[in-house]
Design an enzyme around this catalytic site. Structure first.
Site, PDB file in Angstrom:
ATOM      1  N   HIS A  98      18.041  20.520  53.738  1.00  0.00           N
ATOM      2  CA  HIS A  98      18.582  21.142  52.522  1.00  0.00           C
ATOM      3  C   HIS A  98      19.145  20.065  51.593  1.00  0.00           C
ATOM      4  O   HIS A  98      20.015  19.308  51.988  1.00  0.00           O
ATOM      5  CB  HIS A  98      19.676  22.147  52.867  1.00  0.00           C
ATOM      6  N   TYR A 128      28.199  29.662  49.429  1.00  0.00           N
ATOM      7  CA  TYR A 128      29.632  29.803  49.703  1.00  0.00           C
ATOM      8  C   TYR A 128      30.222  30.678  48.605  1.00  0.00           C
ATOM      9  O   TYR A 128      30.116  30.344  47.427  1.00  0.00           O
ATOM     10  CB  TYR A 128      30.315  28.430  49.690  1.00  0.00           C
ATOM     11  N   PRO A 141      36.261  25.823  59.482  1.00  0.00           N
ATOM     12  CA  PRO A 141      34.809  25.635  59.413  1.00  0.00           C
ATOM     13  C   PRO A 141      34.246  25.411  58.002  1.00  0.00           C
ATOM     14  O   PRO A 141      33.126  24.897  57.873  1.00  0.00           O
ATOM     15  CB  PRO A 141      34.246  26.919  60.021  1.00  0.00           C
ATOM     16  N   LYS A 147      32.264  20.601  59.078  1.00  0.00           N
ATOM     17  CA  LYS A 147      32.546  19.228  59.529  1.00  0.00           C
ATOM     18  C   LYS A 147      32.772  19.100  61.032  1.00  0.00           C
ATOM     19  O   LYS A 147      32.707  17.990  61.575  1.00  0.00           O
ATOM     20  CB  LYS A 147      33.792  18.695  58.799  1.00  0.00           C
ATOM     21  N   TYR A 181      30.327  16.716  51.198  1.00  0.00           N
ATOM     22  CA  TYR A 181      29.551  17.708  51.944  1.00  0.00           C
ATOM     23  C   TYR A 181      28.469  17.048  52.797  1.00  0.00           C
ATOM     24  O   TYR A 181      28.289  17.403  53.967  1.00  0.00           O
ATOM     25  CB  TYR A 181      28.928  18.741  50.987  1.00  0.00           C
TER      26      TYR A 181
HETATM   27  P1  FAD Z   1      33.168  21.921  72.539  1.00  0.00           P
HETATM   28  O1  FAD Z   1      31.892  22.334  71.948  1.00  0.00           O
HETATM   29  O2  FAD Z   1      34.302  22.872  72.514  1.00  0.00           O
HETATM   30  O3  FAD Z   1      32.886  21.483  74.034  1.00  0.00           O
HETATM   31  C1  FAD Z   1      33.920  21.249  74.964  1.00  0.00           C
HETATM   32  C2  FAD Z   1      33.401  21.547  76.365  1.00  0.00           C
HETATM   33  O4  FAD Z   1      34.405  21.220  77.314  1.00  0.00           O
HETATM   34  C3  FAD Z   1      33.081  23.008  76.553  1.00  0.00           C
HETATM   35  O5  FAD Z   1      31.777  23.153  77.059  1.00  0.00           O
HETATM   36  C4  FAD Z   1      34.138  23.495  77.528  1.00  0.00           C
HETATM   37  O6  FAD Z   1      33.660  24.520  78.381  1.00  0.00           O
HETATM   38  C5  FAD Z   1      34.451  22.224  78.282  1.00  0.00           C
HETATM   39  N1  FAD Z   1      35.780  22.231  78.900  1.00  0.00           N
HETATM   40  C6  FAD Z   1      36.918  22.742  78.412  1.00  0.00           C
HETATM   41  N2  FAD Z   1      37.930  22.579  79.264  1.00  0.00           N
HETATM   42  C7  FAD Z   1      37.422  21.935  80.343  1.00  0.00           C
HETATM   43  C8  FAD Z   1      37.968  21.492  81.554  1.00  0.00           C
HETATM   44  N3  FAD Z   1      39.257  21.680  81.847  1.00  0.00           N
HETATM   45  N4  FAD Z   1      37.158  20.871  82.437  1.00  0.00           N
HETATM   46  C9  FAD Z   1      35.853  20.683  82.152  1.00  0.00           C
HETATM   47  N5  FAD Z   1      35.277  21.083  81.013  1.00  0.00           N
HETATM   48  C10 FAD Z   1      36.051  21.704  80.108  1.00  0.00           C
HETATM   49  N6  FAD Z   1      31.757  24.012  63.338  1.00  0.00           N
HETATM   50  C11 FAD Z   1      31.014  24.074  62.267  1.00  0.00           C
HETATM   51  O7  FAD Z   1      30.716  23.024  61.693  1.00  0.00           O
HETATM   52  N7  FAD Z   1      30.526  25.292  61.832  1.00  0.00           N
HETATM   53  C12 FAD Z   1      30.807  26.460  62.474  1.00  0.00           C
HETATM   54  O8  FAD Z   1      30.359  27.521  62.081  1.00  0.00           O
HETATM   55  C13 FAD Z   1      31.608  26.416  63.580  1.00  0.00           C
HETATM   56  N8  FAD Z   1      31.929  27.546  64.240  1.00  0.00           N
HETATM   57  C14 FAD Z   1      32.741  27.473  65.319  1.00  0.00           C
HETATM   58  C15 FAD Z   1      33.104  28.629  65.994  1.00  0.00           C
HETATM   59  C16 FAD Z   1      33.952  28.585  67.097  1.00  0.00           C
HETATM   60  C17 FAD Z   1      34.342  29.857  67.816  1.00  0.00           C
HETATM   61  C18 FAD Z   1      34.454  27.334  67.538  1.00  0.00           C
HETATM   62  C19 FAD Z   1      35.384  27.254  68.730  1.00  0.00           C
HETATM   63  C20 FAD Z   1      34.071  26.180  66.865  1.00  0.00           C
HETATM   64  C21 FAD Z   1      33.222  26.225  65.753  1.00  0.00           C
HETATM   65  N9  FAD Z   1      32.838  25.074  65.071  1.00  0.00           N
HETATM   66  C22 FAD Z   1      32.057  25.145  63.993  1.00  0.00           C
HETATM   67  C23 FAD Z   1      33.246  23.761  65.467  1.00  0.00           C
HETATM   68  C24 FAD Z   1      32.193  23.064  66.317  1.00  0.00           C
HETATM   69  O9  FAD Z   1      31.467  23.993  67.053  1.00  0.00           O
HETATM   70  C25 FAD Z   1      32.931  22.102  67.198  1.00  0.00           C
HETATM   71  O10 FAD Z   1      33.531  21.139  66.354  1.00  0.00           O
HETATM   72  C26 FAD Z   1      32.063  21.426  68.243  1.00  0.00           C
HETATM   73  O11 FAD Z   1      31.656  22.362  69.200  1.00  0.00           O
HETATM   74  C27 FAD Z   1      32.823  20.299  68.899  1.00  0.00           C
HETATM   75  O12 FAD Z   1      32.139  19.847  70.028  1.00  0.00           O
HETATM   76  P2  FAD Z   1      32.913  19.335  71.293  1.00  0.00           P
HETATM   77  O13 FAD Z   1      31.859  18.889  72.234  1.00  0.00           O
HETATM   78  O14 FAD Z   1      33.959  18.393  70.861  1.00  0.00           O
HETATM   79  O15 FAD Z   1      33.714  20.583  71.848  1.00  0.00           O
HETATM   80  C1  DHB Z   2      27.765  27.193  59.097  1.00  0.00           C
HETATM   81  C2  DHB Z   2      29.093  27.118  59.347  1.00  0.00           C
HETATM   82  C3  DHB Z   2      29.912  26.527  58.417  1.00  0.00           C
HETATM   83  O1  DHB Z   2      31.225  26.417  58.655  1.00  0.00           O
HETATM   84  C4  DHB Z   2      29.431  26.022  57.240  1.00  0.00           C
HETATM   85  O2  DHB Z   2      30.271  25.464  56.345  1.00  0.00           O
HETATM   86  C5  DHB Z   2      28.096  26.070  57.009  1.00  0.00           C
HETATM   87  C6  DHB Z   2      27.259  26.668  57.949  1.00  0.00           C
HETATM   88  C7  DHB Z   2      26.870  27.851  60.069  1.00  0.00           C
HETATM   89  O3  DHB Z   2      27.340  28.241  61.146  1.00  0.00           O
HETATM   90  O4  DHB Z   2      25.701  28.019  59.787  1.00  0.00           O
END
Ligand code: FAD
Ligand code: DHB
Length: 394
Positions: free
Chosen positions: A72, A201, A293, A297, A385
């Site tokens: 995009h 948005y 969100p 980022k 962005y």
């Molecule tokens: P996570 O993906 O949270 O991974 C952490 C892992 O550690 C998990 O698998 C968990 O099970 C594991 N864990 C936790 N505790 C323990 C433990 N004690 N022992 C072993 N393992 C453990 N970002 C966007 O940009 N757009 C979005 O739309 C968006 N939507 C989101 C919706 C939700 C509900 C959430 C929670 C986050 C969202 N995010 C979004 C943010 C994005 O998904 C996260 O920034 C990203 O997942 C970060 O990755 P991570 O690997 O750091 O953490």
């Molecule tokens: C999505 C989530 C976001 O927070 C965003 O800014 C753009 C896209 C998504 O889940 O597709």
């Protein structure tokens, strides 16, 4: 048993770190609390910055992303019933973003890890981190009624916001900055064609909405909802009806509805831990920071933390230098605070807050008008962005 780096958490941060370390010839074991299927079932982020695309390529897992992801070069903003396209490519000096779901990224990384025969322990209970203030840290956990211990040189805390690593850091050594927003995002995933080719948005009097997508045939929509709402109380029909009310006429005409594949509510939060290193333990991704969100980022910060951490560990093993690990926190936090600022700014620009005065929406509209009619304004949106470069402000 023993490894060089014990990685706690098999989300995108932990899995990407594992892959980058493997490419660099450094051993790692990943310990994850839930099952692989559970990790894959969580619908989260959808947008990759160019730096994340490059890192996935570097990790050797970019093939399917390039085949199936959508590039995009622009994004639309809507307010006061009008739309304005921001040409991200033009105003960022030729950069784009990639539409490719976190689920797909995770799946590609899991497959690469399995193909390389690397060890991930899923469904590990009671994970605990020990002695990371010494040169001999170790991790323990329980699985299938047995207790395990893994000795290591370093612990990488990639275990998300609710993980055990940050919680185990000494309280006296840690500062946490936090802002909780008074609303959440209700998300819906459906196998329907997206309402628009690019993301939209929406700042509407009824609250924020976002029209996103996962492919040409799969849509992802979000609605700002009060924190008191429960996902069970939102039928698919109610969701589609509310989305229609936040769209413009063109959107209402083009919107294709269908049964939801997934629906969930996520709270919004800004959160940063300082520092991100405690002796031989590092925090990366959501374990160290959360962004609201808006602006997408979260996942992109997780990938860049992990890149900095991998570089620091390579320096340690290859060059016998601690300069990289000593500088890890500072390097990450520079990038993190810039993304935190952008996400907070875009959140307050696009949402309705509970006790807003009437004038607040007018200020938002005027700011959006200004930004989209100024070369400087368009650049400020576009360059944030698409994401700042890895070596920004060094
Ligand atoms: P996570 O993906 O949270 O991974 C952490 C892992 O550690 C998990 O698998 C968990 O099970 C594991 N864990 C936790 N505790 C323990 C433990 N004690 N022992 C072993 N393992 C453990 N970002 C966007 O940009 N757009 C979005 O739309 C968006 N939507 C989101 C919706 C939700 C509900 C959430 C929670 C986050 C969202 N995010 C979004 C943010 C994005 O998904 C996260 O920034 C990203 O997942 C970060 O990755 P991570 O690997 O750091 O953490
Ligand atoms: C999505 C989530 C976001 O927070 C965003 O800014 C753009 C896209 C998504 O889940 O597709």
């Amino acid at each position: 048993s023993r490894t060089q780096v014990a990685i706690v958490g098999a989300g995108p941060a932990g899995l990407l770190l594992g892959q980058l370390l493997h490419k660099a010839g450094i051993d790692a074991v990943i310990i994850e609390r839930v099952s692989a299927d559970y990790v894959l079932g969580r619908i989260r982020a959808g947008i990759l910055e160019q730096v994340s695309v490059d890192l996935l390529d570097e990790a050797g897992v970019g093939t399917r992303m390039h085949a199936e992801g959508l590039v995009h070069g622009g994004v639309e903003l809507m307010w006061d019933g009008r739309r304005h396209r921001v040409d991200l490519n033009k105003y960022s000096g030729g950069q784009n973003v990639m539409v490719y779901g976190q689920t797909e990224v995770t799946q590609d990384l899991m497959q690469a890890r399995a193909a390389a025969g690397l060890s991930t322990i899923y469904e590990a209970r009671n994970t605990a981190v020990h002695d990371f203030d010494t040169a001999r840290p170790y991790v323990t956990w329980d699985k299938d009624g047995q207790s395990y211990r893994l000795d290591c040189d370093f612990i990488a805390g990639c275990d998300g916001f609710h993980g055990v690593c940050r919680a185990s850091a000494p309280r006296s050594a840690i500062t946490e900055y936090e802002k909780v927003y008074p609303f959440g995002w209700l998300g819906l995933l459906a196998d329907t064609p997206p309402v628009n080719d690019e993301l939209v948005y929406i700042n509407s009097p009824r609250g924020f909405a976002l029209c996103s997508q996962r492919s040409k045939t799969r849509s992802r929509y979000y609605l700002q909802v009060p924190l008191t709402h429960h996902v069970e109380d939102w039928s698919d029909d109610a969701f589609w009806q509310e989305l229609r009310l936040r769209l413009d006429d063109e959107g209402r005409e083009r919107l294709v509805t269908g049964p939801s594949l997934e629906k969930s509510i996520a709270p919004l939060r800004s959160f940063v831990t300082e520092p991100l290193r405690f002796g031989r333990m590092f925090l990366a991704g959501d374990a160290g920071h959360i962004v609201p969100p808006t602006g997408a980022k979260g996942l992109n910060l997780a990938t860049t933390d992990v890149k900095y951490l991998c570089n620091a560990l390579v320096e340690f093993y290859r060059d016998k230098s601690e300069a990289g690990i000593d500088d890890y926190s500072r390097k990450c936090l520079g990038r993190i605070w810039r993304a935190e600022r952008f996400s907070w700014w875009l959140t307050q620009l696009m949402h309705r807050f509970p006790h807003d005065e009437q004038i607040t929406a007018k200020f938002q509209h005027a700011e959006l008008d200004y930004l989209t009619h100024s070369e400087a304004g368009l650049r400020t949106i576009a360059e944030n962005y698409v994401g700042l470069p890895l070596d920004f402000a060094e």
